[in-house]
Design a protein around this motif. Structure first.
Motif, PDB file in Angstrom:
ATOM      1  N   ALA A 146      -4.431  20.578   1.233  1.00 54.91           N
ATOM      2  CA  ALA A 146      -3.312  19.806   1.760  1.00 54.91           C
ATOM      3  C   ALA A 146      -3.791  18.468   2.324  1.00 54.91           C
ATOM      4  CB  ALA A 146      -2.584  20.603   2.835  1.00 54.91           C
ATOM      5  N   ALA A 147      -4.939  18.480   2.979  1.00 51.11           N
ATOM      6  CA  ALA A 147      -5.484  17.235   3.535  1.00 51.11           C
ATOM      7  C   ALA A 147      -5.856  16.259   2.421  1.00 51.11           C
ATOM      8  CB  ALA A 147      -6.707  17.544   4.392  1.00 51.11           C
ATOM      9  N   TYR A 148      -6.492  16.767   1.350  1.00 51.00           N
ATOM     10  CA  TYR A 148      -6.840  15.907   0.224  1.00 51.00           C
ATOM     11  C   TYR A 148      -5.576  15.339  -0.426  1.00 51.00           C
ATOM     12  CZ  TYR A 148     -11.682  17.578   0.306  1.00 51.00           C
ATOM     13  OH  TYR A 148     -12.965  17.868   0.662  1.00 51.00           O
ATOM     14  N   ALA A 149      -4.563  16.176  -0.606  1.00 46.87           N
ATOM     15  CA  ALA A 149      -3.319  15.724  -1.233  1.00 46.87           C
ATOM     16  C   ALA A 149      -2.621  14.675  -0.366  1.00 46.87           C
ATOM     17  CB  ALA A 149      -2.396  16.915  -1.475  1.00 46.87           C
ATOM     18  N   THR A 150      -2.633  14.899   0.935  1.00 47.91           N
ATOM     19  CA  THR A 150      -2.013  13.932   1.843  1.00 47.91           C
ATOM     20  C   THR A 150      -2.754  12.601   1.789  1.00 47.91           C
ATOM     21  OG1 THR A 150      -1.296  15.706   3.304  1.00 47.91           O
ATOM     22  CG2 THR A 150      -1.391  13.502   4.247  1.00 47.91           C
ATOM     23  N   GLY A 151      -4.085  12.677   1.794  1.00 45.20           N
ATOM     24  CA  GLY A 151      -4.878  11.446   1.710  1.00 45.20           C
ATOM     25  C   GLY A 151      -4.637  10.711   0.408  1.00 45.20           C
ATOM     26  N   ALA A 152      -4.576  11.442  -0.694  1.00 45.05           N
ATOM     27  CA  ALA A 152      -4.317  10.816  -1.992  1.00 45.05           C
ATOM     28  C   ALA A 152      -2.927  10.192  -2.016  1.00 45.05           C
ATOM     29  CB  ALA A 152      -4.455  11.847  -3.114  1.00 45.05           C
ATOM     30  N   VAL A 177      -3.031   6.933   0.022  1.00 47.13           N
ATOM     31  CA  VAL A 177      -3.715   5.886  -0.741  1.00 47.13           C
ATOM     32  C   VAL A 177      -2.797   5.378  -1.851  1.00 47.13           C
ATOM     33  CG1 VAL A 177      -5.632   5.415  -2.336  1.00 47.13           C
ATOM     34  CG2 VAL A 177      -6.050   6.662  -0.202  1.00 47.13           C
ATOM     35  N   GLY A 178      -2.149   6.287  -2.578  1.00 45.70           N
ATOM     36  CA  GLY A 178      -1.223   5.885  -3.636  1.00 45.70           C
ATOM     37  C   GLY A 178      -0.067   5.074  -3.097  1.00 45.70           C
ATOM     38  N   LEU A 179       0.473   5.491  -1.962  1.00 45.60           N
ATOM     39  CA  LEU A 179       1.570   4.742  -1.334  1.00 45.60           C
ATOM     40  C   LEU A 179       1.092   3.355  -0.903  1.00 45.60           C
ATOM     41  CD1 LEU A 179       4.509   4.937  -0.401  1.00 45.60           C
ATOM     42  CD2 LEU A 179       3.666   5.806   1.788  1.00 45.60           C
ATOM     43  N   GLY A 180      -0.141   3.282  -0.408  1.00 44.71           N
ATOM     44  CA  GLY A 180      -0.689   1.978  -0.020  1.00 44.71           C
ATOM     45  C   GLY A 180      -0.831   1.047  -1.213  1.00 44.71           C
ATOM     46  N   PHE A 181      -1.339   1.554  -2.342  1.00 38.81           N
ATOM     47  CA  PHE A 181      -1.442   0.717  -3.541  1.00 38.81           C
ATOM     48  C   PHE A 181      -0.067   0.285  -4.031  1.00 38.81           C
ATOM     49  CE2 PHE A 181      -5.802   2.456  -4.228  1.00 38.81           C
ATOM     50  CZ  PHE A 181      -6.443   1.225  -4.309  1.00 38.81           C
ATOM     51  N   TRP A 182       0.896   1.204  -4.013  1.00 38.14           N
ATOM     52  CA  TRP A 182       2.264   0.864  -4.437  1.00 38.14           C
ATOM     53  C   TRP A 182       2.838  -0.218  -3.539  1.00 38.14           C
ATOM     54  CZ3 TRP A 182       6.823   1.331  -1.674  1.00 38.14           C
ATOM     55  CH2 TRP A 182       7.986   1.076  -2.397  1.00 38.14           C
ATOM     56  N   TRP A 183       2.624  -0.079  -2.208  1.00 41.54           N
ATOM     57  CA  TRP A 183       3.164  -1.056  -1.258  1.00 41.54           C
ATOM     58  C   TRP A 183       2.533  -2.430  -1.485  1.00 41.54           C
ATOM     59  CZ3 TRP A 183       1.031  -3.763   2.958  1.00 41.54           C
ATOM     60  CH2 TRP A 183       1.974  -4.386   3.777  1.00 41.54           C
ATOM     61  N   ILE A 184       1.205  -2.464  -1.743  1.00 39.35           N
ATOM     62  CA  ILE A 184       0.525  -3.731  -2.032  1.00 39.35           C
ATOM     63  C   ILE A 184       1.098  -4.389  -3.281  1.00 39.35           C
ATOM     64  CG2 ILE A 184      -1.693  -4.723  -2.784  1.00 39.35           C
ATOM     65  CD1 ILE A 184      -3.050  -2.712  -0.852  1.00 39.35           C
ATOM     66  N   GLN A 185       1.378  -3.610  -4.311  1.00 39.34           N
ATOM     67  CA  GLN A 185       1.935  -4.144  -5.562  1.00 39.34           C
ATOM     68  C   GLN A 185       3.347  -4.668  -5.362  1.00 39.34           C
ATOM     69  OE1 GLN A 185       1.581  -0.923  -8.305  1.00 39.34           O
ATOM     70  NE2 GLN A 185      -0.556  -1.413  -8.841  1.00 39.34           N
ATOM     71  N   GLN A 186       4.066  -4.130  -4.404  1.00 42.52           N
ATOM     72  CA  GLN A 186       5.445  -4.570  -4.156  1.00 42.52           C
ATOM     73  C   GLN A 186       5.511  -5.875  -3.391  1.00 42.52           C
ATOM     74  OE1 GLN A 186       8.007  -2.928  -5.622  1.00 42.52           O
ATOM     75  NE2 GLN A 186       6.338  -1.710  -6.477  1.00 42.52           N
TER      76      GLN A 186
END
Length: 58
Positions: A38-44, A47-56
């Motif tokens: 669960a911790a790995y999934a949350t971290g991933a 990170v994915g949300l951060g990349f998406w936010w940067i692209q937006q």
């Protein structure tokens, strides 16, 4: 004279104790593994949300 102590009962109690101890260790290992996953999934996800936010960003 009969003794009220039954050696089979003692052996059975020991087996039950060992089985409970083994199950407790397995339960702990399973819980640890689930929490780690669960911790790995949350971290991933973060990170994915951060990349998406940067692209937006314009």
């Amino acid at each position: 004279m009969h003794s009220s102590h039954h050696p089979d009962t003692t052996d059975q109690n020991q087996r039950i104790h060992h089985t409970k101890h083994w199950l407790a260790r397995r339960r702990h290992a399973l819980l640890s593994s689930a929490l780690r996953g669960a911790a790995y999934a949350t971290g991933a996800g973060i990170v994915g949300l951060g990349f998406w936010w940067i692209q937006q960003q314009p």
